[in-house]
Structures are given as C-alpha cells and as structure tokens.
Design an enzyme around this catalytic site. Sequence first.
Site, short mmCIF file in Angstrom:
data_model
loop_
_atom_site.label_atom_id
_atom_site.label_comp_id
_atom_site.label_asym_id
_atom_site.label_seq_id
_atom_site.Cartn_x
_atom_site.Cartn_y
_atom_site.Cartn_z
N TYR A 145 3.72 -17.66 -19.94
CA TYR A 145 2.71 -16.51 -20.94
C TYR A 145 2.62 -15.37 -20.58
CZ TYR A 145 3.13 -21.09 -24.18
OH TYR A 145 3.07 -21.57 -25.19
N LYS A 195 7.52 -29.79 -11.81
CA LYS A 195 8.61 -29.97 -11.78
C LYS A 195 9.30 -28.84 -10.29
CE LYS A 195 12.92 -30.39 -13.38
NZ LYS A 195 13.12 -31.17 -13.29
N ASP A 255 2.45 -30.75 -28.00
CA ASP A 255 2.79 -31.40 -29.19
C ASP A 255 3.48 -32.84 -29.19
OD1 ASP A 255 2.40 -28.98 -30.27
OD2 ASP A 255 4.58 -28.95 -31.32
C1 IPM Z 1 0.13 -23.40 -29.60
C2 IPM Z 1 0.68 -22.67 -30.22
C3 IPM Z 1 0.77 -20.96 -29.45
C4 IPM Z 1 1.00 -21.31 -28.02
C5 IPM Z 1 1.44 -20.23 -29.98
C6 IPM Z 1 1.19 -20.16 -31.57
C7 IPM Z 1 1.27 -18.52 -29.78
O1 IPM Z 1 1.62 -23.62 -29.89
O2 IPM Z 1 -1.67 -22.94 -28.84
O3 IPM Z 1 -0.19 -24.69 -28.50
O4 IPM Z 1 1.95 -21.15 -27.92
O5 IPM Z 1 -0.01 -21.72 -27.06
MN MN Z 2 1.87 -24.76 -29.15
#
Ligand code: IPM
Ligand code: MN
Length: 360
Positions: A145, A195, A255
């Site tokens: 990121y 990984k 998620d």
């Molecule tokens: C999260 C979201 C964010 C991320 C996005 C909106 C940039 O998916 O907080 O998990 O990937 O960190």
């Molecule tokens: Mn996310």
Amino acid sequence: MSGNPSRHVAIIPGDGIGREVIAEAVRVLREADRRYELGLVFAEGLAGGAAIDATGDPIPEQTVALCRRSQAILLGACGGPKWDHGPRERRPEQALFTLRKAFGLFANLRPAAVSAALLAASPLRPEVVEGVDILIVRELTGGLYFGAQSRTGAGEAAAAMDTLPYSACEIRRVVRKACQIARARPRRKVTSVDKANVLETSRLWREVAGEVAREFPDVAVEHMLVDNCALQLVYNPRQFDVIVTDNMFGDILSDEAAGVIGSLGLMPSASLGEEPPGLFEPVHGTAPDIAGRGVANPLAAILTGALLLRYGLGLEAPAAAIERAVQQALRDGQRTADLSGGRPGLGTAAMADAVLARLH
Ligand code: IPM
Ligand code: MN
C-alpha cells in the site's frame, strides 16, 4: 469518579451510511459516559467526500488538527460514486491513508466473532462456525500500500509496478502488538501469516515473527502460508485465535473472515499506533445503495464505539457493557433488515434504542 480528566473524542461521520450509524454510536457512547462518568467530550470534523464538497480536500488540515488534539477518533466511512472519478489526491480514500500515516496507525484490529444468535447469518454450516472468535491484526502503514509505484510506456508497452517493502522494525512492532493482545485472550494463540515460500519480505516476516515469539513464551505462535490460511478460514475457522499479517494479505483475509461470519453489519475495527489517538471505524463502508434511508445496521458502529473505549481509552468495563447490550439485543431477536432474513427489520435508530434499553 467525578473530577476525571476530560477524554476528547474526534467524531468523523464521513459519507453515506457513515453519518447515520455514527450518530447512533455517539448516542450509545453518551449513555455509557453518563452511566460510568467517563468524561467524554466529542467534537466533529469533516473527511472524505463530505470534506471534498465543503473544502476541496478529502482531509482538511483542520480535521487532522482536531484528531491531533483528541485521544481517539471515531470514523464512519469515506467514499461514494460521486467522488470516484477524481485524481488520486482528491479521492475520499485518501483521507484514510493520510490518517493512518499521520498517526502511525500500524496495527489494524478486525475482530470476527460469531454471535450465537446469528449462526444462521453465516453461509457456512452452523457446526463449522459455532464459537468462531478470530481477531485479525493487519499491518496498516507499510507493504504494497505504501511502496513505490510506477507506470511507464503506452499501449502494449505500458507497464506498471508496485513494490512491497518491509523492515524488521515494522514487522516486529505489529507482531508484538498481536502477541500482547493474544496474551489477554483465553487461547493465547497467534497465527502469523505470510508467503515465505515465495516472497523475500515474507521470509523476513517469518524470521522476525519467530524472534518476537521468543519474547512471549506464554503465547503459542505458529506460521501459516497465506493461501493455506485462506483455505483454513473456510474449512476450519475455529482453529484461529489471533491472526497477524501484512497489509495486503490482511485486507483480503479480513474480508474473507467477514464472509465466514456472514454479518458485515456487525464488524468493528480499531487502528492503533504506539500512542493515541487510535482510529476506530466500522468495516462496512459507505453503502451508497441504502444511504439516507435510516435502515443501515448501526451495530458495527456501536461495537466500534466499544473498541474505542477498550483500546483507545483503556476503559474495559463500559466497553464490555456495550458489547453485552448488543449481544442481548440480538438474543432477544432485535434485527435490522440486513439480518432479518427477508422480514421487515428495525431502522437504524430503533436498533440503537434496542441496545440502549439493554445497557446497564
Ligand atoms: C479497508 C478498505 C481500504 C483498504 C480501501 C478502501 C482503501 O478496503 O479498510 O479494508 O484497502 O485498506
Ligand atoms: Mn478492505
């Protein structure tokens, strides 16, 4: 407990259902404040699309200053179709990245616990999910990121690159945080996910995680490859207690864990650094499709308020009281539409009322 110092909390409702659910979370926090005399003082700031509309900037300096003066930040959600086409620095998500970086919020806690009253919400069989209580600790300020990115060439010669940097110190502090948290949980187990069969950063991750493990002889630390972890989360989610992993893997696995539980409307999160303020936000996002209708589930935001008290302000008793009130409301059959299986559900404010009525 009168004479307590004030505890300043920045409230950033953001966009979409963020505004509706944060209003209810604040109502619950005010009630906890009244009952437990916590000395909470709230001040509201703008971020995300709302801030772009008002100031042209997704995260105005004034908001950052408000957060800097606060001991904890409660944020709804940022984003929406209206702002999806702007340049990168003018997109609502930028507000999140700026806050994560500005306050060094390297550890993102995402609890995924199945509530007994909502076993049926999971797409998995009840005997597989019953009792699942996972806490994902995602590294939040490094890795893919925040690594260098580039874009060169055009047409078939177009090329793009993202880089995945991690230092030992970045890995060590987040794995330590995970072990400290695991220590306070009954099972005292940490699964470090990487990984390491492919990535050099993951080999470093595994080495450092092993070193940290030796600092915590009372915590069982195991290592797992990320692809296997994705499988195990669905196959046998009860094996996990605390999972610690890098930014990208943590984004994906959290998620997936939400999917295993089946109730995104119930998932809170906490982002912590070495010192306050931490940032607390529900995981569900802005849900533009239902925004403004008063039907959004406020429980993730209310549970986020509980995390704010526990991890942001060190106030365990009122945090646990809010969590108990939410579970009791669910046991009593109180449901918003997202959890009512097609039957009409309670609106946002009515669901918060149901929690308030059970807060002791
Ligand atoms: C999260 C979201 C964010 C991320 C996005 C909106 C940039 O998916 O907080 O998990 O990937 O960190
Ligand atoms: Mn996310």
